[in-house]
Design a protein around this motif. Structure first.
Motif, PDB file in Angstrom:
ATOM      1  N   GLU A  65       0.866  -1.170   0.000  1.00 34.41           N
ATOM      2  CA  GLU A  65       0.000   0.000   0.000  1.00 34.41           C
ATOM      3  C   GLU A  65       0.906   1.224   0.000  1.00 34.41           C
ATOM      4  O   GLU A  65       1.709   1.405   0.915  1.00 34.41           O
ATOM      5  CB  GLU A  65      -0.889  -0.021   1.238  1.00 34.41           C
ATOM      6  CG  GLU A  65      -1.970   1.011   1.222  1.00 34.41           C
ATOM      7  CD  GLU A  65      -2.903   0.853   2.415  1.00 34.41           C
ATOM      8  OE1 GLU A  65      -3.052   1.842   3.161  1.00 34.41           O
ATOM      9  OE2 GLU A  65      -3.480  -0.246   2.579  1.00 34.41           O
ATOM     10  N   VAL A  66       0.773   2.054  -1.056  1.00 34.71           N
ATOM     11  CA  VAL A  66       1.725   3.148  -1.255  1.00 34.71           C
ATOM     12  C   VAL A  66       0.993   4.440  -1.575  1.00 34.71           C
ATOM     13  O   VAL A  66       0.147   4.476  -2.466  1.00 34.71           O
ATOM     14  CB  VAL A  66       2.715   2.819  -2.397  1.00 34.71           C
ATOM     15  CG1 VAL A  66       3.751   3.920  -2.551  1.00 34.71           C
ATOM     16  CG2 VAL A  66       3.388   1.469  -2.154  1.00 34.71           C
ATOM     17  N   GLU A  67       1.341   5.492  -0.845  1.00 35.89           N
ATOM     18  CA  GLU A  67       0.783   6.822  -1.079  1.00 35.89           C
ATOM     19  C   GLU A  67       1.767   7.623  -1.936  1.00 35.89           C
ATOM     20  O   GLU A  67       2.966   7.660  -1.653  1.00 35.89           O
ATOM     21  CB  GLU A  67       0.561   7.526   0.252  1.00 35.89           C
ATOM     22  CG  GLU A  67      -0.064   8.887   0.122  1.00 35.89           C
ATOM     23  CD  GLU A  67      -0.267   9.563   1.468  1.00 35.89           C
ATOM     24  OE1 GLU A  67      -0.748  10.706   1.466  1.00 35.89           O
ATOM     25  OE2 GLU A  67       0.056   8.966   2.509  1.00 35.89           O
ATOM     26  N   PHE A  68       1.245   8.251  -2.985  1.00 34.95           N
ATOM     27  CA  PHE A  68       2.059   9.052  -3.893  1.00 34.95           C
ATOM     28  C   PHE A  68       1.599  10.504  -3.879  1.00 34.95           C
ATOM     29  O   PHE A  68       0.413  10.786  -3.715  1.00 34.95           O
ATOM     30  CB  PHE A  68       1.906   8.557  -5.341  1.00 34.95           C
ATOM     31  CG  PHE A  68       2.516   7.216  -5.599  1.00 34.95           C
ATOM     32  CD1 PHE A  68       3.817   7.109  -6.052  1.00 34.95           C
ATOM     33  CD2 PHE A  68       1.783   6.048  -5.402  1.00 34.95           C
ATOM     34  CE1 PHE A  68       4.375   5.879  -6.312  1.00 34.95           C
ATOM     35  CE2 PHE A  68       2.335   4.808  -5.650  1.00 34.95           C
ATOM     36  CZ  PHE A  68       3.637   4.718  -6.110  1.00 34.95           C
ATOM     37  N   ARG A  69       2.546  11.402  -4.104  1.00 33.35           N
ATOM     38  CA  ARG A  69       2.249  12.780  -4.460  1.00 33.35           C
ATOM     39  C   ARG A  69       2.932  12.997  -5.793  1.00 33.35           C
ATOM     40  O   ARG A  69       4.123  12.728  -5.941  1.00 33.35           O
ATOM     41  CB  ARG A  69       2.768  13.787  -3.431  1.00 33.35           C
ATOM     42  CG  ARG A  69       2.376  15.238  -3.779  1.00 33.35           C
ATOM     43  CD  ARG A  69       2.817  16.225  -2.720  1.00 33.35           C
ATOM     44  NE  ARG A  69       4.265  16.322  -2.608  1.00 33.35           N
ATOM     45  CZ  ARG A  69       5.042  17.111  -3.367  1.00 33.35           C
ATOM     46  NH1 ARG A  69       4.524  17.859  -4.306  1.00 33.35           N
ATOM     47  NH2 ARG A  69       6.344  17.129  -3.164  1.00 33.35           N
ATOM     48  N   ALA A  70       2.167  13.453  -6.782  1.00 29.95           N
ATOM     49  CA  ALA A  70       2.695  13.601  -8.131  1.00 29.95           C
ATOM     50  C   ALA A  70       2.242  14.922  -8.741  1.00 29.95           C
ATOM     51  O   ALA A  70       1.230  15.496  -8.331  1.00 29.95           O
ATOM     52  CB  ALA A  70       2.217  12.443  -9.005  1.00 29.95           C
ATOM     53  N   SER A  71       2.996  15.377  -9.742  1.00 30.44           N
ATOM     54  CA  SER A  71       2.574  16.528 -10.536  1.00 30.44           C
ATOM     55  C   SER A  71       1.518  16.053 -11.513  1.00 30.44           C
ATOM     56  O   SER A  71       1.677  15.020 -12.155  1.00 30.44           O
ATOM     57  CB  SER A  71       3.745  17.090 -11.334  1.00 30.44           C
ATOM     58  OG  SER A  71       4.743  17.562 -10.480  1.00 30.44           O
ATOM     59  N   ALA A  72       0.440  16.821 -11.619  1.00 30.70           N
ATOM     60  CA  ALA A  72      -0.626  16.458 -12.553  1.00 30.70           C
ATOM     61  C   ALA A  72      -1.419  17.695 -12.925  1.00 30.70           C
ATOM     62  O   ALA A  72      -1.962  18.376 -12.044  1.00 30.70           O
ATOM     63  CB  ALA A  72      -1.547  15.411 -11.943  1.00 30.70           C
ATOM     64  N   LEU A  73      -1.473  17.976 -14.211  1.00 28.84           N
ATOM     65  CA  LEU A  73      -2.319  19.042 -14.728  1.00 28.84           C
ATOM     66  C   LEU A  73      -2.036  20.381 -14.054  1.00 28.84           C
ATOM     67  O   LEU A  73      -2.934  21.136 -13.728  1.00 28.84           O
ATOM     68  CB  LEU A  73      -3.794  18.666 -14.575  1.00 28.84           C
ATOM     69  CG  LEU A  73      -4.180  17.293 -15.123  1.00 28.84           C
ATOM     70  CD1 LEU A  73      -5.590  16.935 -14.722  1.00 28.84           C
ATOM     71  CD2 LEU A  73      -4.003  17.273 -16.634  1.00 28.84           C
ATOM     72  N   GLY A  74      -0.757  20.664 -13.817  1.00 24.19           N
ATOM     73  CA  GLY A  74      -0.367  21.940 -13.245  1.00 24.19           C
ATOM     74  C   GLY A  74      -0.576  22.054 -11.752  1.00 24.19           C
ATOM     75  O   GLY A  74      -0.500  23.140 -11.196  1.00 24.19           O
ATOM     76  N   THR A  77      -1.167  16.178  -7.019  1.00 17.34           N
ATOM     77  CA  THR A  77      -2.245  15.237  -6.745  1.00 17.34           C
ATOM     78  C   THR A  77      -1.742  14.175  -5.772  1.00 17.34           C
ATOM     79  O   THR A  77      -0.552  13.852  -5.751  1.00 17.34           O
ATOM     80  CB  THR A  77      -2.771  14.587  -8.037  1.00 17.34           C
ATOM     81  OG1 THR A  77      -3.856  13.710  -7.713  1.00 17.34           O
ATOM     82  CG2 THR A  77      -1.707  13.799  -8.765  1.00 17.34           C
ATOM     83  N   HIS A  78      -2.648  13.653  -4.974  1.00 13.13           N
ATOM     84  CA  HIS A  78      -2.332  12.600  -4.013  1.00 13.13           C
ATOM     85  C   HIS A  78      -3.218  11.395  -4.303  1.00 13.13           C
ATOM     86  O   HIS A  78      -4.405  11.551  -4.571  1.00 13.13           O
ATOM     87  CB  HIS A  78      -2.599  13.075  -2.581  1.00 13.13           C
ATOM     88  CG  HIS A  78      -1.709  14.187  -2.156  1.00 13.13           C
ATOM     89  ND1 HIS A  78      -0.545  13.983  -1.465  1.00 13.13           N
ATOM     90  CD2 HIS A  78      -1.806  15.522  -2.347  1.00 13.13           C
ATOM     91  CE1 HIS A  78       0.031  15.139  -1.239  1.00 13.13           C
ATOM     92  NE2 HIS A  78      -0.714  16.094  -1.766  1.00 13.13           N
ATOM     93  N   TYR A  79      -2.612  10.211  -4.245  1.00 14.15           N
ATOM     94  CA  TYR A  79      -3.386   8.983  -4.411  1.00 14.15           C
ATOM     95  C   TYR A  79      -2.652   7.854  -3.714  1.00 14.15           C
ATOM     96  O   TYR A  79      -1.432   7.909  -3.521  1.00 14.15           O
ATOM     97  CB  TYR A  79      -3.628   8.657  -5.893  1.00 14.15           C
ATOM     98  CG  TYR A  79      -2.390   8.651  -6.748  1.00 14.15           C
ATOM     99  CD1 TYR A  79      -1.662   7.479  -6.944  1.00 14.15           C
ATOM    100  CD2 TYR A  79      -1.939   9.819  -7.352  1.00 14.15           C
ATOM    101  CE1 TYR A  79      -0.513   7.475  -7.725  1.00 14.15           C
ATOM    102  CE2 TYR A  79      -0.797   9.819  -8.131  1.00 14.15           C
ATOM    103  CZ  TYR A  79      -0.085   8.651  -8.311  1.00 14.15           C
ATOM    104  OH  TYR A  79       1.061   8.662  -9.075  1.00 14.15           O
ATOM    105  N   THR A  80      -3.394   6.841  -3.321  1.00  9.77           N
ATOM    106  CA  THR A  80      -2.824   5.663  -2.666  1.00  9.77           C
ATOM    107  C   THR A  80      -3.177   4.444  -3.508  1.00  9.77           C
ATOM    108  O   THR A  80      -4.334   4.250  -3.884  1.00  9.77           O
ATOM    109  CB  THR A  80      -3.377   5.505  -1.232  1.00  9.77           C
ATOM    110  OG1 THR A  80      -3.046   6.687  -0.494  1.00  9.77           O
ATOM    111  CG2 THR A  80      -2.774   4.293  -0.545  1.00  9.77           C
ATOM    112  N   LEU A  81      -2.161   3.643  -3.807  1.00  8.96           N
ATOM    113  CA  LEU A  81      -2.321   2.448  -4.628  1.00  8.96           C
ATOM    114  C   LEU A  81      -2.066   1.196  -3.800  1.00  8.96           C
ATOM    115  O   LEU A  81      -1.240   1.197  -2.890  1.00  8.96           O
ATOM    116  CB  LEU A  81      -1.341   2.467  -5.806  1.00  8.96           C
ATOM    117  CG  LEU A  81      -1.391   3.666  -6.743  1.00  8.96           C
ATOM    118  CD1 LEU A  81      -0.333   3.519  -7.832  1.00  8.96           C
ATOM    119  CD2 LEU A  81      -2.773   3.840  -7.343  1.00  8.96           C
ATOM    120  N   LYS A  82      -2.782   0.128  -4.162  1.00  7.77           N
ATOM    121  CA  LYS A  82      -2.535  -1.200  -3.593  1.00  7.77           C
ATOM    122  C   LYS A  82      -1.923  -2.054  -4.703  1.00  7.77           C
ATOM    123  O   LYS A  82      -2.483  -2.147  -5.799  1.00  7.77           O
ATOM    124  CB  LYS A  82      -3.821  -1.840  -3.085  1.00  7.77           C
ATOM    125  CG  LYS A  82      -3.552  -3.200  -2.474  1.00  7.77           C
ATOM    126  CD  LYS A  82      -4.750  -3.770  -1.779  1.00  7.77           C
ATOM    127  CE  LYS A  82      -4.339  -5.090  -1.166  1.00  7.77           C
ATOM    128  NZ  LYS A  82      -5.245  -5.504  -0.137  1.00  7.77           N
TER     129      LYS A  82
END
Length: 158
Positions: A65-74, A77-82
């Motif tokens: 289970e991993v939480e990411f912070r990424a650049s998106a559309l200027g 964004t934050h999302y967590t993936l399994k």
């Protein structure tokens, strides 16, 4: 090779966007697999990934289970993936648990060794955004997302 398309539907609904990239990397399968598996290092080589927080691991110590912070559309964004390692080390899949501008994210890295020092990598991604976007914005986003595959190639061949 890359493609982005919205599946056709007879219903009026916002459909998920899909993207695929297939690339051959001049590096052994094990090296490519280890780089893809090392999610904590993504901010070093995957330019749109800004932070990675591993919240859980499986019995083998792989990120689960991993939480990411990424650049998106200027914006950020934050999302967590399994993650799913059912077909490891030949595939690594994921599905979204939570996200701020996404309804869902499903994807998979597939690694096909050639028996020598080359690996064919296929990256499939399906994203359903919470907000509709114009076509030109979707195309720009696709290019940025698929850059991760090319960045993996550069990292593995270095």
């Amino acid at each position: 090779m890359s493609t982005l398309s919205t599946p056709r539907s007879t219903r009026m609904a916002i459909m998920a966007e899909t993207a695929t990239e297939i690339i051959t990397i001049d590096a052994p399968h094990e090296r490519v697999w280890q780089i893809a598996l090392d999610l904590e290092s993504y901010p070093v080589w995957a330019h749109d990934i800004k932070d990675v927080n591993i919240r859980a691991t499986d019995d083998l110590g792989r990120p689960l289970e991993v939480e990411f912070r990424a650049s998106a559309l200027g914006r950020s964004t934050h999302y967590t993936l399994k993650y799913d390692y059912t077909n490891a080390p030949f595939a690594m899949g994921w599905t979204m648990l939570t996200g701020d501008i996404q309804r869902s994210i499903d994807g998979v890295w597939r690694f096909d060794p050639d028996g020598g020092d080359r690996t064919t990598v296929r990256y499939d991604l399906q994203i359903d955004l919470a907000i509709p976007l114009p076509g030109f914005v979707k195309r720009r986003a696709e290019v940025r997302i698929l850059n991760t595959v090319r960045e993996l190639k550069v990292r593995a061949e270095a």
